[in-house]
Motif scaffolding. Sequence first.
Motif, PDB file in Angstrom:
ATOM      1  N   PRO A 167       0.818  -1.399  -0.008  1.00 32.44           N
ATOM      2  CA  PRO A 167       0.051  -0.031   0.010  1.00 32.44           C
ATOM      3  C   PRO A 167       0.877   1.235  -0.076  1.00 32.44           C
ATOM      4  O   PRO A 167       1.871   1.361   0.421  1.00 32.44           O
ATOM      5  N   CYS A 215      -1.427  -5.007   0.694  1.00 31.06           N
ATOM      6  CA  CYS A 215      -0.668  -6.041   1.548  1.00 31.06           C
ATOM      7  C   CYS A 215      -1.270  -7.337   1.453  1.00 31.06           C
ATOM      8  O   CYS A 215      -0.734  -8.158   2.202  1.00 31.06           O
ATOM      9  N   GLU A 221       6.877  -6.494   3.364  1.00 34.72           N
ATOM     10  CA  GLU A 221       5.523  -6.399   4.190  1.00 34.72           C
ATOM     11  C   GLU A 221       5.173  -7.907   5.207  1.00 34.72           C
ATOM     12  O   GLU A 221       5.028  -8.989   4.712  1.00 34.72           O
ATOM     13  N   SER A 254       3.116  -8.945   7.409  1.00 34.46           N
ATOM     14  CA  SER A 254       1.693  -9.542   7.426  1.00 34.46           C
ATOM     15  C   SER A 254       1.658 -10.498   6.249  1.00 34.46           C
ATOM     16  O   SER A 254       1.338 -11.809   6.312  1.00 34.46           O
ATOM     17  N   GLY A 266     -10.061  -3.063   7.739  1.00 36.90           N
ATOM     18  CA  GLY A 266      -9.155  -3.735   6.440  1.00 36.90           C
ATOM     19  C   GLY A 266      -7.712  -3.617   6.853  1.00 36.90           C
ATOM     20  O   GLY A 266      -6.766  -2.951   6.115  1.00 36.90           O
ATOM     21  N   CYS A 267      -7.043  -4.281   7.885  1.00 38.20           N
ATOM     22  CA  CYS A 267      -5.910  -4.282   8.303  1.00 38.20           C
ATOM     23  C   CYS A 267      -5.706  -5.779   8.671  1.00 38.20           C
ATOM     24  O   CYS A 267      -6.136  -6.127   9.650  1.00 38.20           O
ATOM     25  N   PRO A 268      -5.155  -6.635   7.814  1.00 39.49           N
ATOM     26  CA  PRO A 268      -4.589  -6.395   6.135  1.00 39.49           C
ATOM     27  C   PRO A 268      -5.899  -6.094   5.384  1.00 39.49           C
ATOM     28  O   PRO A 268      -7.063  -6.222   6.087  1.00 39.49           O
ATOM     29  N   HIS A 269      -5.674  -5.581   4.327  1.00 40.94           N
ATOM     30  CA  HIS A 269      -6.621  -5.240   3.473  1.00 40.94           C
ATOM     31  C   HIS A 269      -7.711  -6.115   3.139  1.00 40.94           C
ATOM     32  O   HIS A 269      -7.468  -7.472   3.321  1.00 40.94           O
ATOM     33  N   CYS A 287      -3.809   2.454   3.573  1.00 42.05           N
ATOM     34  CA  CYS A 287      -4.432   1.904   4.882  1.00 42.05           C
ATOM     35  C   CYS A 287      -4.379   3.204   5.980  1.00 42.05           C
ATOM     36  O   CYS A 287      -3.640   4.075   5.640  1.00 42.05           O
ATOM     37  N   VAL A 293      -2.589   3.184   8.281  1.00 47.65           N
ATOM     38  CA  VAL A 293      -1.202   3.251   8.987  1.00 47.65           C
ATOM     39  C   VAL A 293      -0.135   3.889   8.079  1.00 47.65           C
ATOM     40  O   VAL A 293       0.554   4.721   8.431  1.00 47.65           O
ATOM     41  N   LYS A 335      -2.442  -5.190  14.792  1.00 47.77           N
ATOM     42  CA  LYS A 335      -1.325  -4.512  13.982  1.00 47.77           C
ATOM     43  C   LYS A 335      -1.739  -3.143  13.848  1.00 47.77           C
ATOM     44  O   LYS A 335      -1.076  -2.236  14.194  1.00 47.77           O
TER      45      LYS A 335
HETATM   46 FE1  F3S Z   1      -1.593  -3.727   5.445  1.00 43.43          FE
HETATM   47 FE2  F3S Z   1      -1.727  -1.390   6.334  1.00 43.43          FE
HETATM   48 FE3  F3S Z   1      -2.484  -3.261   8.011  1.00 43.43          FE
HETATM   49  S1  F3S Z   1      -0.285  -2.342   5.128  1.00 43.43           S
HETATM   50  S2  F3S Z   1      -1.238  -4.974   7.108  1.00 43.43           S
HETATM   51  S3  F3S Z   1      -3.624  -2.369   6.305  1.00 43.43           S
HETATM   52  S4  F3S Z   1      -0.896  -1.455   8.471  1.00 43.43           S
END
Ligand code: F3S
Length: 396
Positions: free
Chosen positions: A80, A119, A138, A140, A292-295, A350, A352, A370
Amino acid sequence: MYLTREEERIIAGQYGAGMAKSLELLVALGEVFGAEKLVPVESAHVSGVSYKNLGDAGLEWLEDQAKLGAKAKVRATLNPAGMDMTRWREMNVPEKFAEGQLRVIRAFEALGIEPTCTCTPYLVGNVPRLGSQIAWAESSAICYSNSVLGARTNRESGPTTIASAITGLTPLYEYRLDENRLPGRLIEVEAKLRDPIDYSALGYVTGKLVGTNVPYFRGLGNPSLESLKTMGAALATSGSVALWHGEGVTPEAEKVKPHLREVEKITVEEKNLEEAREKFTCEVADPITCIGCPHCSLHEVGEVAKLVEGKHVGKKLWVFTSRGVHAEARRKGYVGQIEDAGGKVYVDTCMVVAPLKEMGWKEVALNSFKGAQYSANMGLKTRMGTARELVEEVLK
Ligand code: F3S
């Protein structure tokens, strides 16, 4: 390190400066880690994409690499970036940041790297085969590809994945070798695992306990793809885990099981997960809810769509996914349902890697450990909940 004639020719510059410099980097890396030789990789996944992390120095370095003329010779996808490439104004991303980010993407494209900006490349066609050597960054995605898919990668960096994409090679060491894929700790899971957030909490708790050891889990139940991706993301956040095994879940677990006799056992109980959840649950007034973490997978976007369909989202709800999943989710009507209700489905980025401070963010509500850890590191207040709990809250 042993080099073939062909590799010596690459270093001597017969295939251009871009190839030569890339191979020099990989040889230097291999020598540091005692690799005996280079091996071919089937794909690369490149991190270090957000202009927020790269800055002008990183951008110039990338543009210099692109000017050397080398192009990826294996499939290479991108992590991302700091914004949705088309809807960044709507996200309140500053103009100067957007200019830098667009230049970064152009430089990657000039290197022949696909601007997938996700990701979860394994959800959009970059799916490594069991036992294949790959060069992925990455954390994850590394955890997912090593553990769930049984591919082989080390914790690569942005520059080494670019070098592997260009040369199609990587030094053979660490997780690429059978002996380094054996379990270092046995994790007996006594906690109840009902929702992906429980797996995320388990990953977070375990990562702290095992550090760089390879954990072998017993008692994972029957986790969904979504649970596996968020668990790996958390394992790699609180610890340096690049590989884990799950009894009855991951492809190499049966093969490495005999080695459990030699390892220390750790039990993870319900109260450990509760403590982790409490750590990231602060009093918040008006958080932006991020799923959506990871996407997100298609299933996750669909779940949010079902929850908000025909209702009104009273606070900010942002869903992050890849362009590939977004296209499919739009076709199925999920994106329309979420956006008609007042939520947003963004791609390429995302919570982050976007420039949150400049965008005025102070609080986030999320279902990923995360995401929570990184948000807390950036000074944001966090609140944890399952996707259902968080979405129901924004509907109030
Ligand atoms: Fe992906 Fe961003 Fe989380 S890169 S794993 S959505 S911190």
